[in-house]
Scaffold this active site. Sequence first.
Site, PDB file in Angstrom:
ATOM      1  N   LYS A 181       1.485   7.932   0.328  1.00 40.46           N
ATOM      2  CA  LYS A 181       1.946   8.018   1.707  1.00 40.46           C
ATOM      3  C   LYS A 181       3.346   8.602   1.733  1.00 40.46           C
ATOM      4  CE  LYS A 181      -0.391   3.752   3.278  1.00 40.46           C
ATOM      5  NZ  LYS A 181      -1.315   4.280   4.275  1.00 40.46           N
ATOM      6  N   ARG A 233     -11.108  -0.789   1.615  1.00 41.32           N
ATOM      7  CA  ARG A 233     -12.575  -0.889   1.552  1.00 41.32           C
ATOM      8  C   ARG A 233     -13.053  -1.075   0.110  1.00 41.32           C
ATOM      9  NH1 ARG A 233     -12.956   4.880   4.411  1.00 41.32           N
ATOM     10  NH2 ARG A 233     -10.979   4.040   5.184  1.00 41.32           N
ATOM     11  N   ASP A 271       0.840  -1.202   0.000  1.00 40.08           N
ATOM     12  CA  ASP A 271       0.000   0.000   0.000  1.00 40.08           C
ATOM     13  C   ASP A 271       0.872   1.249   0.000  1.00 40.08           C
ATOM     14  OD1 ASP A 271      -1.963   1.875   0.170  1.00 40.08           O
ATOM     15  OD2 ASP A 271      -2.589   1.376   2.222  1.00 40.08           O
TER      16      ASP A 271
HETATM   17  N1  BES Z   1      -3.347   0.257   5.052  1.00 39.72           N
HETATM   18  C1  BES Z   1      -3.785   1.516   5.556  1.00 39.72           C
HETATM   19  C2  BES Z   1      -4.100   1.466   7.053  1.00 39.72           C
HETATM   20  C3  BES Z   1      -2.940   1.209   7.967  1.00 39.72           C
HETATM   21  C4  BES Z   1      -2.227   2.270   8.501  1.00 39.72           C
HETATM   22  C5  BES Z   1      -2.582  -0.080   8.319  1.00 39.72           C
HETATM   23  C6  BES Z   1      -1.171   2.029   9.354  1.00 39.72           C
HETATM   24  C7  BES Z   1      -1.510  -0.319   9.152  1.00 39.72           C
HETATM   25  C8  BES Z   1      -0.807   0.725   9.676  1.00 39.72           C
HETATM   26  C9  BES Z   1      -5.036   1.972   4.824  1.00 39.72           C
HETATM   27  O1  BES Z   1      -5.151   1.577   3.500  1.00 39.72           O
HETATM   28  C10 BES Z   1      -5.014   3.462   4.830  1.00 39.72           C
HETATM   29  O2  BES Z   1      -4.134   4.017   4.255  1.00 39.72           O
HETATM   30  N2  BES Z   1      -5.998   4.050   5.501  1.00 39.72           N
HETATM   31  C11 BES Z   1      -6.094   5.458   5.616  1.00 39.72           C
HETATM   32  C12 BES Z   1      -7.535   5.839   5.342  1.00 39.72           C
HETATM   33  C13 BES Z   1      -7.750   7.298   5.113  1.00 39.72           C
HETATM   34  C14 BES Z   1      -7.100   7.734   3.832  1.00 39.72           C
HETATM   35  C15 BES Z   1      -9.239   7.556   5.082  1.00 39.72           C
HETATM   36  C16 BES Z   1      -5.692   5.844   7.021  1.00 39.72           C
HETATM   37  O3  BES Z   1      -5.992   5.101   7.954  1.00 39.72           O
HETATM   38  O4  BES Z   1      -5.067   6.876   7.192  1.00 39.72           O
HETATM   39 ZN    ZN Z   2      -4.165   2.830   2.119  1.00 37.55          ZN
HETATM   40 ZN    ZN Z   3      -4.161  -0.207   3.019  1.00 39.47          ZN
END
Ligand code: BES
Ligand code: ZN
Ligand code: ZN
Length: 504
Positions: free
Chosen positions: A278, A352, A271
Amino acid sequence: MPKVQFSTSSPVEQSDDICVIPVFEGPQPGAGSREVGRALDVDLRRLLEENRFRGKVGEVLTIPTLGRAGPGSILALGVGPKAEATPERLRRAAGKIAARVSGFRRVGVAVAPAGRGSADGAVQAIVEGLLLGAYRFDRYKGSPADEDGTTPRWQTVTLFGSGRQDAGAARRAIDRGLIVAEATAWARDLVNTPAIDATPDVLAREARKMARQVGLECRVWTKADLEKGRFGGILGVGRGSENPPRLIELRYRGAGSAAPVALTGKGVTFDSGGLSIKDAQQMEWMKSDMAGAATILGAMRAIGRLKPKVTVIAAIPSAENLPGGSAIRPGDVLHHRGGKTSEVLNTDAEGRLILADALAYLAEKKPRLIVDAATLTGACMIALGDEMWGVIGSDRRVIRALLQAGEEVGEPGWELPLWAGYRTQIESSVADVKNIGSRYGGAITAALFLKEFVGDIPWAHMDIAGTAFAERAGDYWPKGATGNPVRTIIRFVEGQADGGPKRG
Ligand code: BES
Ligand code: ZN
Ligand code: ZN
């Protein structure tokens, strides 16, 4: 894997290289210590006291036997106060000494009767603790030989129980412990494997191989299949990567025509965030973003071997979230399986999007319930930290059963609300839903998004962003993948079987 056996003879009479004797904190040292004292002709309690050994969890004292007893040495292992003894205590204590005893070929362990819990539960917990505690991911190391980095040299591990213990039941507990620990370690391997080597296709191949080994049905959906099946979420997230997405379908037939239990897990093999990219530090561990998929695969591996009387289906979506030239953009609209549309305002909220397709697909099969596991939100980690997964769902019984299963196996979770008041946050002006809400309550809006795709099937979602991957070693896991909550899912599925949950 070592040969793990059960014996009701005295641990001090066996010629093991080392024998572990659990010692309770407090007045009664417990399992095996009287025999040890007698064999060595010492007052063991005094010996322990003189060495300031108190029996705190994980405390150890090595006692050389100098030829006076069978084993070369005795390892006193603190397991805390007797009144507080639980299988998880034993699992943790066993995990802590696993590396220390991993250099010996023949290891004995006296079984401490865990105050709360059965003797068989203690046996299973010790097996799991030892194997999981000795787990190392050294496939990429030239010489995997630093002190506690060695894979165990164990040939035999013998668990010594009291003569009162039913040997048949103890052996079954050992088998269960071996199956569960092996499946958990296998899931850890998948998560620890770098994304360059663990693409959606590789994950699917591993799943297929596993299915063959343990007797599950398996179908892998390729990109072309997904196009035909209109899985727009999985395809959308996969667009930015050269590695095409997959959907892994598994079936275990354990009960005739009864409605199956349905499982899914997030399989984002890396990701990067996609175009909503990120920063470097946030990306460091994102090879672990397929831990939900690995959890379900690991659980299915164990289920195929444990053979509970329940039918289980799994549909696991996998894609790599990269910002390649064909990647989805903020503002794009995806057409999910089943016809609903979503507006992608942040390409980093990708889990999601792929789960939506899988949930809709599983709901078509009219299962009795659906559970999904996903490293879905940083928000859940903020709320619960890294020792508890979050659970959010539409069905009280499913939620309660998951919480109960987690508590029983030492992988606790906590419920967060599926608060309908936040539903307006994911309303879209152009599509049926949008994939992000406001800054706050991110774990909840993520769950509200998923809920759109499960129809009226009882459902619960586990957010495992905090528990799946550890930045520091724990009692029975090294830094990296923990395998949490593989054991919870196994226990949960067993609880769905005819005749209720199996003990142990
Ligand atoms: N894979 C991440 C969530 C995550 C963050 C898992 C840290 C493990 C450690 C997920 O896909 C993500 O990036 N979520 C975002 C959602 C936001 C953009 C609404 C998040 O949690 O910041
Ligand atoms: Zn993500
Ligand atoms: Zn993710």
